[in-house]
Structures are given as structure tokens and as C-alpha cells.
Design an enzyme around this catalytic site. Structure first.
Site, short mmCIF file in Angstrom:
data_model
loop_
_atom_site.label_atom_id
_atom_site.label_comp_id
_atom_site.label_asym_id
_atom_site.label_seq_id
_atom_site.Cartn_x
_atom_site.Cartn_y
_atom_site.Cartn_z
N SER A 133 0.85 -1.18 0.00
CA SER A 133 0.00 0.00 0.00
C SER A 133 0.89 1.23 0.00
O SER A 133 2.06 1.17 0.42
CB SER A 133 -0.89 0.02 1.25
OG SER A 133 -1.50 1.28 1.44
N TYR A 146 -2.01 0.02 10.60
CA TYR A 146 -2.01 -0.44 9.20
C TYR A 146 -0.72 -0.05 8.50
O TYR A 146 -0.09 -0.86 7.82
CB TYR A 146 -3.22 0.14 8.47
CG TYR A 146 -3.30 -0.25 7.01
CD1 TYR A 146 -3.63 -1.55 6.65
CD2 TYR A 146 -3.04 0.68 6.01
CE1 TYR A 146 -3.70 -1.92 5.32
CE2 TYR A 146 -3.12 0.32 4.67
CZ TYR A 146 -3.45 -0.98 4.33
OH TYR A 146 -3.52 -1.33 3.00
#
Length: 236
Positions: A133, A146
């Protein structure tokens, strides 16, 4: 790599990037084992769904055993796509939510990759794709857990490719920006829109990397929507 008739494993296949990747690989003539907690709405002669929770080494081992028993012993491609994100400031994050992200996003890559690498090295061919990501390249406010897990994915990927490259095995880490998936369902600050990338776009990038020449290696690929806020209106 020539993909036709070879075996791929894709994790997190119920929807989104995982499902789009499965379809793209099937279109290339691959035999695909899809690992996930929920079966996708997909029927294909060359697709095998195996229930698996990548948080648990025993579940991954069982899925791998079923894959080689039913599809064949030589896995050429592994796409580590299973992952999740939970929004919240670090001091407000529940311990179980923190563990859930790291166990899925980080441990899952370890449990899956360690099983396919010996066979890939033996064949002197193979490709592991890790879906990371943009949060793996920079910190994101309200997503420390995250982002931390995805920074780990980046570090694992960049170390692993150096461990296996001389055996003819590739490791590619892909860093998508916003993709139109269910990832944002529980993030109130983000509204899913058509200005985001499509899962099919990420799948096409995966196929491009897989089909590259044996001595041509995509190490890091960052992809973003061109116009995340839509097309700018022309001044009158």
C-alpha cells in the site's frame, strides 16, 4: 514467465484485488488456487477455492497441502493479497485489532511464502507478488497500525528478493493508492468513488510483472489514480 498451464496461489480472493487477479490469471491459462475465508462468486474449471485464514500457520499449511495434491507440486506464482486495515489513533486502538492487522498483513506473507520458495528455487523460476500500500511508504494519520504492518511488508519484500534472486525467483512489491474496493467500508473519512483505481487495474499490473523477461525484475511498483478528485474543470 510463460503463464499458461502453470500453478498460481492467490490469497484473499473473496472480492476486490484478489478476485480480479484470479480472473486475470485464469484468462492467461493458469491453474489458480484461491485461498480465503470466504469463497468468491466464481466457477471455473481451473479454479480451486480453499478455505484458509492466513493468520494461522496450520491453516496455511493445510491449504498448501491441498493445493499441491489437487493442482500439482510446482507452484510458479504466489500473490500475497490477503490484508486488512483498521482505522484509529494508536492510543485508541484495541490490542486485538492491532494483532489482527499484523497477523494477517505480515505473518500471512511469511507463512505462505516460506512454503513455495523451496519449489521455486528447485525450478529456478517463480514469482512472489506482495500487495502492499502507499501506507507502506509513508505514515498515514489515524492508520499507524495499518501503516506499520505495510512498512513491514515492504521490508520483507526488499530483503526476500535479495535472498532468492540468484535462484531465478522474483519478488515484487506493489504499492497501490486508493482502489475501489470494500477496504474503505469501515473508514468514515473516505468515500469510495469512480475516481479510484479499479481492482482490474492492479491485476493487469500483476500480469505485466509476471510476464516480463526472466532477467527483468520489477522490485517496487507504485500505482495511483491519475485524477483522485476527478477531472479539473476548465476555466471559462
Amino acid at each position: 514467465m510463460e503463464l499458461k498451464d502453470k500453478i498460481a496461489i492467490v490469497t484473499g480472493v473473496s472480492k476486490g484485488i484478489g478476485l480480479a487477479t484470479v480472473i486475470a490469471l485464469l484468462d492467461k491459462g493458469m491453474k489458480v488456487a484461491g485461498w480465503g475465508r470466504t469463497a468468491p462468486d466464481l466457477q471455473h474449471d481451473n479454479f480451486l477455492f480453499i478455505e484458509c485464514d492466513v493468520r494461522f500457520a496450520e491453516s496455511v499449511q493445510a491449504a498448501f497441502d491441498q493445493t499441491i495434491t489437487k493442482l500439482g507440486t510446482h507452484v510458479s506464482v504466489l500473490v500475497n493479497n490477503a490484508g486488512l486495515g483498521i482505522f484509529g489513533k494508536l492510543e485508541d486502538m484495541a490490542i486485538e485489532d492491532w494483532k489482527l492487522m499484523f497477523e494477517t498483513n505480515v505473518n500471512g506473507i511469511f507463512y505462505s511464502s516460506r512454503l513455495v520458495i523451496p519449489g521455486m528455487k528447485e525450478l529456478e523460476e517463480g514469482h512472489i507478488i506482495n500487495i502492499c500500500s502507499i501506507a507502506g511508504t509513508t505514515g498515514v494519520e489515524g492508520m499507524s497500525g495499518y501503516s506499520g504492518s505495510k512498512h513491514a511488508v515492504r521490508g520483507i519484500s526488499q530483503s526476500l528478493y535479495k535472498e532468492v534472486r540468484e535462484y531465478g525467483v522474483k519478488v515484487t512489491c506493489i504499492y497501490p493508492g486508493s482502489v475501489k474496493t470494500n477496504f474503505f467500508d469501515n473508514i468514515d473519512s473516505v468515500t469510495v468513488s469512480d475516481n479510484m483505481m479499479r481492482p482490474e487495474d492492479i491485476a493487469s499490473t500483476i500480469v505485466h510483472a509476471l510476464e516480463s523477461h526472466a532477467n527483468y525484475h520489477h522490485v517496487d511498483i507504485e500505482v495511483r489514480p491519475l485524477m483522485p478528485k476527478g477531472r479539473k474543470q476548465k476555466e471559462s
